[in-house]
Design a protein around this motif. Structure first.
Motif, PDB file in Angstrom:
ATOM      1  N   ASN B  47       0.623  -1.177  -0.188  1.00  0.00           N
ATOM      2  CA  ASN B  47      -0.030  -0.007   0.020  1.00  0.00           C
ATOM      3  C   ASN B  47       0.954   1.441   0.054  1.00  0.00           C
ATOM      4  O   ASN B  47       0.384   2.176  -0.524  1.00  0.00           O
ATOM      5  CB  ASN B  47      -1.079   0.268   1.327  1.00  0.00           C
ATOM      6  N   LEU B  52      -1.143   4.459  -1.534  1.00  0.00           N
ATOM      7  CA  LEU B  52      -2.576   4.345  -1.014  1.00  0.00           C
ATOM      8  C   LEU B  52      -2.438   4.954   0.294  1.00  0.00           C
ATOM      9  O   LEU B  52      -3.246   5.715   1.243  1.00  0.00           O
ATOM     10  CB  LEU B  52      -3.380   3.133  -1.090  1.00  0.00           C
ATOM     11  N   TYR B  53      -1.128   4.737   1.118  1.00  0.00           N
ATOM     12  CA  TYR B  53      -0.825   5.232   2.315  1.00  0.00           C
ATOM     13  C   TYR B  53       0.545   6.089   2.122  1.00  0.00           C
ATOM     14  O   TYR B  53       1.251   5.941   1.457  1.00  0.00           O
ATOM     15  CB  TYR B  53      -0.404   4.100   3.335  1.00  0.00           C
ATOM     16  N   TYR B  73      -2.390   7.600  -8.696  1.00  0.00           N
ATOM     17  CA  TYR B  73      -2.751   7.194 -10.197  1.00  0.00           C
ATOM     18  C   TYR B  73      -1.532   7.364 -10.884  1.00  0.00           C
ATOM     19  O   TYR B  73      -1.381   6.616 -12.156  1.00  0.00           O
ATOM     20  CB  TYR B  73      -3.938   8.116 -10.848  1.00  0.00           C
ATOM     21  N   ALA B  76       0.692   4.061 -11.378  1.00  0.00           N
ATOM     22  CA  ALA B  76       0.268   2.898 -12.506  1.00  0.00           C
ATOM     23  C   ALA B  76       0.743   3.573 -13.909  1.00  0.00           C
ATOM     24  O   ALA B  76       1.075   2.729 -14.567  1.00  0.00           O
ATOM     25  CB  ALA B  76      -1.155   2.963 -12.612  1.00  0.00           C
ATOM     26  N   ARG B  82      -0.746  -3.548  -9.590  1.00  0.00           N
ATOM     27  CA  ARG B  82      -0.628  -4.409  -8.593  1.00  0.00           C
ATOM     28  C   ARG B  82      -2.151  -5.277  -8.351  1.00  0.00           C
ATOM     29  O   ARG B  82      -3.008  -4.688  -9.409  1.00  0.00           O
ATOM     30  CB  ARG B  82      -0.706  -3.515  -7.144  1.00  0.00           C
ATOM     31  N   PHE B  84      -4.678  -7.117  -5.432  1.00  0.00           N
ATOM     32  CA  PHE B  84      -5.161  -7.219  -4.314  1.00  0.00           C
ATOM     33  C   PHE B  84      -5.501  -8.260  -3.434  1.00  0.00           C
ATOM     34  O   PHE B  84      -5.591  -9.195  -3.975  1.00  0.00           O
ATOM     35  CB  PHE B  84      -6.395  -5.973  -4.056  1.00  0.00           C
ATOM     36  N   GLU B  88     -10.155  -6.614  -5.662  1.00  0.00           N
ATOM     37  CA  GLU B  88     -11.086  -5.348  -5.735  1.00  0.00           C
ATOM     38  C   GLU B  88     -11.193  -5.219  -7.237  1.00  0.00           C
ATOM     39  O   GLU B  88     -10.365  -4.536  -8.058  1.00  0.00           O
ATOM     40  CB  GLU B  88      -9.987  -4.141  -5.365  1.00  0.00           C
TER      41      GLU B  88
END
Lengths: 291, 252, 383
Positions: B47, B52-53, B73, B76, B82, B84, B88
């Protein structure tokens, strides 16, 4: 200065009303993560029930009050059974729309049954005033404040100290898991609706001397209770009260000190700014999805 | 300089040190596995890499470029894809559309071109579709092309998610427990695909995995993690027999 | 059943997958074109409302149905479009210019609303959009130099290419239908291109969308802007159709009606917007019918069944009182919302698909095909 205090007190009284409705939102939200848009309309209906018992059937105020609360608790269960239970577990917005439909329906039907005039209930608090120095405080407003505080305390204790309260919080977090742990989720939801309809009725009856009862009262006050609930963080019982009082005070101050028109929009401007700066509200928790 | 590098990477939630000064590097074209007991901070590292973190401290580098401050974003767009741990996918879309979303970083058309569906959009769509079909063929997803995700079994979803990551044409792919929930046969398929990704498509792989047989079959190197700290790093067999790692797994 | 043998990637992206579609939509187009010649002017006028509601329905579908961002504030966007129209008209701006300006300006305001909405989810977003709509309503009532407050504004007839297009002329009808068709085609194109897929991705999983390289914030704002812009165009037509606008026309109730359009039509397909619009707009003529004809019919029926003339008159009176009661429309709306959510969650278009499948599979149709799996609430708080 006296003006200010006077405005403050009437703001707090008004805010308590918002707080009471917001309390209904919070109860249902805490147990099912659904926002009941018909909450204001349940309040309206409670007022009409009380009017029927007291004004038309001529019952004693307290008996009529109690009767209305019981009748509405039953009605709340019925509404849950018919409208919410079949779609329990659907996405939030679906259920929200269903409650909007319910509110629409109740509002119109109440208008058809009881007419569109303003109705009034004679209450023991209707006339009296309390004089404190130069301050004039009407009994009806004080009764709203007292009742709100009492109800909030009771519900807070109920949610945090009783098994049923814990069961409600568990089923809001994860219904399936709660069910597997032996919580009768459906009955829990049903009880929550009953309690919340009862709270709404109490609000409606207490309000009757201040705002009168008419079929749109629920919509008008219900829309004002949203900012209160959001401000308080939607899942918090003391939060609903504090949010309600804040909104009430802001509204009455805006009405007094700002140009005309601000009174009605001030709560929403506050709401939008709070959502922008702290979307989880003042008392809310922010939890992130785990991936 | 190495291809991908994490320097003193830390992530603290209050007092909990989910990731604690982790250093590691990936060479181009290798398969590196991260192992460790539950709660060791493996997924947190992923993450952090996919942004995301926000790391509490430390820096991340990819192809000699610092990516610690990039928004999620653009990770990527740089070529890092990635999967999950708990799948997801876009539940209410078809497999094909899920995979086409994977092509997003290669889409260049503007809003107006799309509203009018200009020839350039049509041409691009066909190119994307062609690339998606290649991935579908690579992962044997032909039977599911037009199926909606919500009706697919778990094993297939896992593969679709891998396919979606491949559709972005990544240089580095992060696989979060690729074999969790798969049966033995599916796990074997997965190990072949991971190998093929490396050898045929030249993708560098970083994966989190519990299944030690899969780890030792495909990995070039292994990192063992516990309580957010690196316990050991090296060849799969070496790490597995490292005393600290054995202690962490046996709880001694 | 028809099986398509696909041989080209083109097969999956073409507008009409097979010739049957051409026939269906061709016939529909001819019917739309011919409508003013064989329908009464009242019905044609209702069709104009259908087209306006359908345009807003498409806008809401893009935002709510496909991007997953609920909005109960679309009446405000409609109002902004309508007031832009009325305001610009005063300065002699020609129709095409103010029509497009209405869309553009509303789109910009939509984008501005979209920014704060970025951080909001689900119920908070609903409440925020309601607040936005209430604030806009108040501004319209107070900003008297532009909006004339509660007195409202007159909207003049459209002047275009040297001719006037009165609001109840076939010309205006064709204009509205043309805009609707253009909007639908644009929406279809958008939804089958990368932007549309990004919208759906955001709806289903924001986390995954991010990791696929989708700039979630940008696309949410885009979705808000597009949806608002389309609603603004509808607002321009709405203003012309009513020829008079005032703040109390753009209330929360109107926003709810718009949500009803997609709810009743089916929130997963553009067909839903049109079907829902037809349904909602036809509630009014239905009520008129209820008021005018039904009480008499009931009275006649009771006469036939042997009730006395006096009794029949009483029945007629009471049923007429019921039919013309003030709240009847609201009650019907409320009932419709609940009934569709409970019994027809896929809406009218979903029903149509079921009927179609029933005949295609006859006699093998199973009810369970469309049955939704039992689902349980997992907290939506953590996202």
């Amino acid at each position: 200065m006296l003006d200010f205090v006077q405005q403050l007190v009437s703001g707090i009284a008004l805010g308590c009303v918002y707080g009471l409705i917001a309390l209904g939102f919070v109860l249902i939200y805490k147990a099912t993560e659904v926002v009941n848009f018909a909450q204001g309309d349940l309040m309206m209906l409670g007022g009409f029930f009380a009017f029927t018992f007291i004004g038309i059937l001529g019952l004693n105020y307290w008996i009529g009050f109690l009767g209305a609360v019981i009748a509405m608790a039953a009605f709340g269960m019925l509404a849950e059974r018919l409208v919410v239970r079949p779609i329990l577990g659907y996405p939030q917005f679906t259920i929200v729309m269903a409650t909007i439909g319910l509110g629409f329906f109740l509002r119109s039907v109440a208008g058809m049954i009881w007419g569109t005039d303003d109705l009034k209930i004679d209450t023991p608090f209707s006339q009296g005033v309390l004089r404190l120095g130069g301050l004039v405080l009407a009994h009806d407003k004080l009764s709203v404040i007292a009742a709100t505080l009492l109800l909030c305390l009771l519900l807070y204790l109920f949610f945090n100290k009783t098994t049923l309260g814990t069961a409600m919080r568990a089923s809001s977090e994860n219904m399936l898991a709660a069910y597997y742990m032996g919580i009768p989720v459906k009955r829990v939801v049903s009880i929550v609706w009953a309690i919340s309809a009862a709270v709404a009725t109490a609000a409606g009856v207490l309000l009757a001397p201040i705002t009168f009862i008419h079929s749109n009262v629920g919509l008008v006050l219900g829309l004002k209770a949203f900012p209160a609930a959001v401000l308080g963080g939607f899942g918090s019982i003391p939060g609903a009260l504090v949010g309600g009082v804040l909104i009430g005070v802001i509204e009455s101050m805006a009405g007094f000190y700002l140009p005309q028109g601000w009174k009605d929009v001030a709560p929403y401007i506050v709401l939008l700014s709070v959502l922008l700066l702290k979307p989880e509200g003042i008392f809310g928790l922010h939890v992130r999805k785990k991936v | 300089m190495s291809y991908f590098r994490a320097e003193n990477l830390s992530l603290h939630f209050g007092g909990l040190k989910a990731v604690d000064s982790v250093n590691f590097a990936l060479e181009k074209g290798e398969i590196l596995s991260i192992i460790g007991p539950n709660g060791a901070g493996k997924s947190s590292i992923f993450n952090l890499i996919s942004r995301l973190y926000n790391p509490t401290s430390g820096r991340l580098f990819f192809e000699d470029q610092e990516i610690t401050q990039e928004p999620p974003y653009s990770i990527a767009k740089l070529g890092i894809a990635r999967t999950f741990q708990n799948i997801e996918l876009f539940e209410n879309a078809s497999v094909l559309n899920n995979l086409l979303v994977g092509r997003h970083r290669h889409c260049t058309s503007s809003l107006w071109q799309e509203i009018l569906y200009m020839p350039s959009v049509r041409r691009d769509e066909k190119i994307h579709r062609h690339k998606v079909e290649q991935v579908i063929e690579f992962l044997d997803l032909e039977p599911y092309r037009d199926r909606v995700i919500s009706g697919l079994p778990y094993g297939v979803r896992k593969v679709v998610e891998l396919a979606r990551a491949l559709c972005t044409e990544p240089k580095l792919i992060l696989l979060d427990e690729p074999s969790s929930g798969l049966n033995v046969e599916e796990t074997t398929d997965m190990s072949f695909w991971i190998r093929d990704m490396q050898s045929e498509l030249g993708i560098t792989v970083l994966m989190v995995e519990h299944d030690m047989s899969l780890v030792s079959r495909v990995s070039d190197r292994v990192i063992a993690l516990n309580y957010g700290k690196v316990l050991a790093m090296g060849q799969p067999a070496e790490v597995q027999s490292h005393p600290d790692v054995v202690a962490a797994y046996l709880g001694a | 059943m028809k099986f398509l043998f696909k041989t080209d990637y083109e097969d999956d992206i073409r507008l009409f997958p097979h010739s049957g579609y051409l026939w269906t939509y061709g016939t529909l187009l001819i019917l739309i074109a011919a409508a003013p010649h064989f329908l009464s002017s009242y019905l044609v006028s209702q069709l104009v409302f259908v087209s306006i509601y359908a345009i807003v329905g498409v806008a809401l579908l893009i935002l709510t149905g496909f991007t997953g961002q609920a909005s109960l504030g679309h009446a405000a966007f409609l109002a902004i479009g309508a007031y832009t129209t009325a305001y610009l008209q005063q300065f002699g701006v020609p129709f095409p210019v103010y029509f497009l300006t209405a869309g553009l300006l509303t789109g910009i305001i939509g984008a501005i609303v979209g920014f704060p909405a970025l951080r909001l989810h689900g119920i908070y977003l609903v409440i925020a959009t309601i607040s936005f709509a209430l604030i806009v309503e108040e501004i319209l009532a107070r900003w008297e130099s532009v909006t004339h407050g509660n007195e409202g504004l007159r909207v003049k007839t459209i002047q275009m290419l040297g001719t006037t297009v009165p609001r109840d002329s076939p010309g205006f009808y064709y204009l509205c239908m043309g805009v609707l068709i253009f909007v639908i085609l644009g929406a279809i194109n958008l939804l089958r291109s990368p932007t549309g897929r990004a919208f759906v991705a955001i709806r289903d999983s924001e986390t995954a969308a991010k990791s696929m390289g989708i700039n979630v914030s940008l696309y949410k704002v885009k979705s808000f802007a597009i949806s608002a812009a389309i609603t603004g165009l509808a607002g321009c037509l709405f203003a012309h159709k009513l020829s008079f606008i005032s703040p109390e026309m753009f209330t929360l109730q109107l926003s709810i009606e718009f949500i009803m359009v997609i709810l009743i039509g089916g929130a997963f397909s553009l067909h839903g917007a049109v079907l829902g619009a037809i349904f909602i707009v036809m509630v009014d003529p239905f009520l008129t019918f209820l008021k005018d004809d039904i009480p008499g019919a009931i009275a006649n029926l009771s006469l036939l069944l042997g009730a006395g003339a006096e009794r029949a008159a009483a029945i007629e009176k009471s049923s007429a009182a019921f039919a013309s009661a003030n709240g009847l429309k609201g009650a019907i709306y409320g009932f419709l919302i609940m009934a569709f959510i409970l019994f027809e969650p896929l809406g009218l278009y979903g029903r149509w698909l079921k009927i179609k499948l029933f005949f295609q599979l006859f006699p093998l149709y199973k009810r369970a095909t469309f049955k939704r799996q039992k689902i349980y609430v997992k907290s939506e708080r953590n996202r």
